[in-house]
Scaffold this active site. Structure first.
Site, PDB file in Angstrom:
ATOM      1  N   ASN A   1      31.811  32.297  43.674  1.00 58.53           N
ATOM      2  CA  ASN A   1      31.976  30.847  43.746  1.00 58.53           C
ATOM      3  C   ASN A   1      31.768  30.288  45.153  1.00 58.53           C
ATOM      4  O   ASN A   1      32.476  29.379  45.578  1.00 58.53           O
ATOM      5  CB  ASN A   1      33.377  30.473  43.238  1.00 58.53           C
TER       6      ASN A   1
ATOM      7  N   ARG B   1      40.052  34.364  47.626  1.00 59.42           N
ATOM      8  CA  ARG B   1      39.481  35.710  47.513  1.00 59.42           C
ATOM      9  C   ARG B   1      40.167  36.704  48.432  1.00 59.42           C
ATOM     10  O   ARG B   1      39.996  37.916  48.278  1.00 59.42           O
ATOM     11  CB  ARG B   1      37.990  35.672  47.822  1.00 59.42           C
TER      12      ARG B   1
ATOM     13  N   LYS C   1      30.156  40.093  36.696  1.00 59.36           N
ATOM     14  CA  LYS C   1      29.037  39.789  37.587  1.00 59.36           C
ATOM     15  C   LYS C   1      29.102  40.595  38.884  1.00 59.36           C
ATOM     16  O   LYS C   1      28.107  41.163  39.332  1.00 59.36           O
ATOM     17  CB  LYS C   1      29.002  38.284  37.875  1.00 59.36           C
TER      18      LYS C   1
ATOM     19  N   PRO D   1      22.687  41.484  37.025  1.00 59.32           N
ATOM     20  CA  PRO D   1      23.776  40.531  37.270  1.00 59.32           C
ATOM     21  C   PRO D   1      23.392  39.118  36.832  1.00 59.32           C
ATOM     22  O   PRO D   1      22.279  38.666  37.112  1.00 59.32           O
ATOM     23  CB  PRO D   1      23.960  40.572  38.795  1.00 59.32           C
TER      24      PRO D   1
ATOM     25  N   ASP E   1      24.525  35.386  37.383  1.00 60.30           N
ATOM     26  CA  ASP E   1      25.333  34.413  38.114  1.00 60.30           C
ATOM     27  C   ASP E   1      24.950  33.014  37.639  1.00 60.30           C
ATOM     28  O   ASP E   1      24.256  32.864  36.634  1.00 60.30           O
ATOM     29  CB  ASP E   1      25.099  34.565  39.623  1.00 60.30           C
TER      30      ASP E   1
END
Length: 288
Positions: free
Chosen positions: A127, A181, A223, A240, A242
């Site tokens: 993000n 995070r 992901k 992946p 995204d």
DNA sequence: TGCCAGGCCGAAA
DNA sequence: TTTCGGCATGGC
């Protein structure tokens, strides 16, 4: 089989296969490449430091010894793989979008990066935009990595070890601007440090098994796990998805995208599409 | 000011 | 099992 490279004098290497420094640097797989005013790039990998620059169409100067090139950078740049052949597997009539992407983005290679660094880097990536990811990783390395001096005098920092991250003061971790995070980075560092997961064992695991192990880590979803498998375990079939790939799949492949058609290189094709679509978007050629 | 960025977690249904 | 709100921060 013919080699993809030929070592000449004074650090000059001739590279015959797809190889474009700028395209690799901008492809979103690596966050510690730095472009230099000379047009070259500075690369940090597993504590090693390299400056590489293009000096002619297929000629590159590697500012390192021949041994370092052969033992570290040749493998890191995946020079044994033939990307031109991987591109030529694409059927233009069956898949024009992928074909166009692969033509425009030819020169990208899948770097064989450090597994631990990739894991933390892509946890940080979630993000966020790529420039901000780079910024956070740079600060993290400065705060907790090992300070080193390159042969040319440049100061650089290795990527922090699990223990170094576990030992960081809260204030220091906060300065990395990781936001929510930060707790993921810390928790995963502890999991690795305490042996809850054996990252090196993943090298012998299949894609499914590796994904299951990785997704057991706090802050690692589908992901990020797929990015780790692709960029850190070098399993080129990992794909992946995204926010960009979601847009591509829904706009360009409304009837579905077949992962079976081009195995085992889905991850490479994903890389071409990702880079190409971002380029289109940045150039406003889509009417997005 | 509002929206988005190489998403994930936890709760609700 | 899928869906959805919340989440830190900076750039546009």
């Amino acid at each position: 089989m013919k080699r993809n490279y030929h070592i000449r004098e004074n650090g000059v290497v001739e590279i015959f296969d797809d190889f474009d420094l700028q395209k690799i640097a901008d492809s979103g797989q690596c966050f510690r490449w730095k472009s230099l005013e000379s047009g070259g790039y500075q690369i940090i990998h597993q504590g090693h430091f390299l400056i590489v620059e293009q000096i002619d169409e297929q000629m590159y100067r590697f500012h390192c010894t021949k041994n370092e090139f052969l033992e570290i950078w040749k493998e890191y740049l995946d020079l044994e793989e033939n990307y031109r052949a991987i591109r030529q597997r694409i059927n233009k009539d069956e898949d024009l979008f992928l074909y166009t992407a692969s033509q425009k983005e030819a020169g990208i290679r899948m770097l064989r990066q450090d597994l631990w660094e990739i894991l933390i880097s892509f946890i940080i990536s979630q993000n966020r935009s790529i420039p901000l990811i780079k910024k956070s990783i740079e600060i993290l390395a400065e705060k907790a990595g090992e300070r080193k001096i390159a042969p040319g005098g440049q100061v650089y920092y290795s990527f922090p070890t699990p223990k170094a991250i576990c030992d960081m003061e809260q204030e220091s971790l906060d300065s990395c601007k990781l936001g929510y995070r930060a707790k993921y980075v810390k928790a995963v560092s502890q999991s690795v440090l305490e042996g809850e997961i054996d990252l090196s064992a993943l090298n012998n695991a299949g894609e499914e098994e590796a994904r299951k192990e990785l997704m057991g880590l706090y802050g690692v979803g589908r992901k990020v796990a797929d990015c780790v498998i692709l960029y850190g375990l070098y399993q080129k079939d990992a794909f992946p998805i995204d926010v960009w790939m979601k847009k591509i799949l829904s706009r360009e492949y409304p009837d579905g995208y077949s992962l079976d058609r081009y195995r085992p290189y889905n991850g490479v094709y994903q890389q071409y599409m990702f880079a190409y679509y971002r380029w289109l978007s940045a150039n406003q050629n889509l009417g997005l």
